[in-house]
Scaffold this active site. Structure first.
Site, mmCIF file in Angstrom:
data_model
loop_
_atom_site.group_PDB
_atom_site.id
_atom_site.type_symbol
_atom_site.label_atom_id
_atom_site.label_comp_id
_atom_site.label_asym_id
_atom_site.label_seq_id
_atom_site.Cartn_x
_atom_site.Cartn_y
_atom_site.Cartn_z
ATOM 1 N N GLU A 266 0.884 -1.174 0.000
ATOM 2 C CA GLU A 266 0.000 0.000 0.000
ATOM 3 C C GLU A 266 0.909 1.207 0.000
ATOM 4 O OE1 GLU A 266 -1.435 3.004 0.904
ATOM 5 O OE2 GLU A 266 -2.602 2.459 2.670
ATOM 6 N N CYS A 300 -1.761 8.696 2.865
ATOM 7 C CA CYS A 300 -1.533 8.259 1.489
ATOM 8 C C CYS A 300 -2.716 8.587 0.592
ATOM 9 C CB CYS A 300 -1.252 6.766 1.458
ATOM 10 S SG CYS A 300 -2.509 5.789 2.312
#
Length: 499
Positions: A266, A300
């Protein structure tokens, strides 16, 4: 903007309980005896001196995890038994919420209110969610085309290496550890060097919950030593990593060059948040702020490219400017605080450098953009307009409190521009037109499309990226699949009345 961003005296008086490595159920010094300091980003003061693990410590932790997997009770106990221990773990997280929150604040610069009332409860509930799946892992009966009966077994993948980022240690621990535990895996966890304290405390809670020795191991250390040892270890069966795309590539290379272990990554993002002319401007502005300044922009999924249709551009920017200026920067323990310090000095310097690039490349700095306060890694929430797609602030992940506003005309144009990035983690769309929603949501190359909202993360919603934002999914039952392997068992049958 409010004053008083010099940190809290609470960190100076708070007793840090765990600073060693956690291997095979015990807190131990590193083999070398090396240590490093962890810093309070609100005060720039040393919080604690922490044991520094290296390759030899990773080897020791992997040995413990391998023994626990090959010969220990965890993979062999019933799903119901694992579920009960995981539920106890969740209860202990709730019972120790204040301690966990304080560690997140003083070690990571996070805000007490959001962590205490959102991130810690979500962490415990993540354990409950996957505990509910632990006793429901099952295979299937297969319809074979010959005189053979067959079925599948779903078995734990083995020893897992988790490399956890610094922007949300408690939440990321739960996100990675809970499904791995439910599957019956054992693991070695490498927390970020900037934020080891929360993970060490959670390791302590795992022991209290009844997780057998060797199932959870924590090795503090640096990416180039401890992290590299995890990625390249021949006796680790899988690696998960959350962090930058650059480091993710390194992790994947090491995994391939060692034992071809699978990886779940990720990684970075540069997510578009698209506001159409017919949108609720107040709501869109509110979510643009939340989608960029939550956790100081250290997310993110930050919607840092805010595309605004030309008909409402000026009105939207005005509302955004007022909201940015009102985003209160104070002591992270103050419940009225909305904005805290960046996690570490390196990140602080990077964000300021990106802001300077934006100014040099011709973007208009509307507000913010400067260091704030006399002490701590504080940066004012920052708003740029007149940003073009070729500017650094529109292309590169900043991981800080910086919004770039870009103007667009048509649906077709904004889809093309939104997709013109190497990333594909998340996106947001604000409009009242369902046809536009359907067109955009099916056209955006990203792992999530949030319609008339942002940050709609949930433990039941799979989360992950397209393109260079990585692959694999966390949260949701899809996350459990990473930690399971499928085995087919076939036996012949004779004189059966049916196939």
């Amino acid at each position: 903007m409010s004053s008083g961003a010099n940190g809290s005296s609470k960190s100076a008086s708070h007793k840090i309980k765990f600073t060693k490595l956690f291997i095979n159920g015990e807190f131990v010094d590193s083999i070398s005896g090396n240590t490093f300091d962890t810093i309070n980003p609100a005060t720039e003061e040393v919080l604690a001196t922490v044991a520094e693990g290296r390759k030899e410590d990773i080897d020791l932790a992997v040995k413990a995890a391998r023994e626990a997997f090959d010969n220990g009770p965890w993979p062999r106990m019933s799903g119901e038994a694992r579920r009960k221990i995981m539920l106890k773990f969740a209860d202990l997280i709730d019972e120790n919420a204040d301690e966990l929150t304080t560690l997140e604040v003083i070690d990571g610069g996070k805000l007490f209110g959001p962590v205490r009332h959102f991130e810690v409860p979500v962490s415990s509930d993540t354990f409950r969610y996957f505990a509910g799946a632990a006793d429901k892992i099952r295979g299937a009966t297969l319809k074979m085309s010959s005189n053979i009966q067959a079925y599948t077994l779903r078995e734990p993948i083995g020893v897992v290496g988790h490399i956890i980022p610094w922007n949300g240690p408690a939440f990321m621990f739960a996100t990675k550890v809970a499904p791995a535990l439910a599957a019956g895996c054992t693991m070695v966890i490498k927390p970020a060097e900037h934020t080891p304290l929360t993970v060490l405390f959670l390791a302590h809670l795992s022991k209290l919950a009844g997780v057998p020795d060797g199932v959870i191991n924590v090795v503090n250390g640096f990416g180039k030593t401890a992290g590299a040892a995890v990625s390249s270890h021949m006796d680790i069966d899988m690696v998960t990593f959350t962090g930058s795309t650059e480091v993710g590539r390194t992790v994947m290379q090491a995994a391939a060059l060692s034992n071809l272990k699978p990886v779940s990554l990720e990684l970075g993002g540069k997510s578009p948040l698209i506001v159409f002319d017919d949108a609720d401007v107040d709501k869109a502005a509110e979510f643009a702020i939340l989608g960029n300044f939550t956790n100081k922009g250290e997310m993110c999924v930050a919607g840092s490219r805010v595309f605004v249709q030309e008909g409402i551009h000026d009105v939207f920017v005005k509302k955004l400017e007022g909201a940015v200026k009102a985003w209160a920067t104070r002591d992270p323990f103050d419940l009225a605080t909305r904005h805290g310090p960046q996690n570490n000095k390196q990140q602080y310097d990077k964000v300021l450098s990106c802001i300077n690039h934006g100014k040099k490349e011709g973007a208009t700095l509307v507000t913010g953009g400067k260091p704030f306060g006399k002490k701590g890694y504080y940066i004012e929430p920052t708003l740029f307009t007149n940003v073009t797609d070729d500017m650094t602030i529109a292309k590169e992940e900043i991981f800080g409190p910086v919004i770039s506003v870009l103007k667009f005309k048509t649906v077709e144009e904004v889809i093309k521009r939104a997709n013109a990035t190497k990333y594909g983690l998340a996106s947001g769309v604000f409009t009242k037109n369902i046809d536009v929603v359907n067109t955009v949501s099916r056209s955006i190359r990203a792992g999530a499309v949030w319609v008339n909202c942002y940050l709609a993360l949930d433990r039941d919603a799979p989360h992950g990226g397209y393109k260079m934002s990585g692959f694999g999914r966390e949260q949701g039952l899809e996350a459990l699949e990473h930690y399971l392997q499928i085995k087919t068992v076939a036996t012949p049958i004779y004189d059966s009345p049916w196939l």
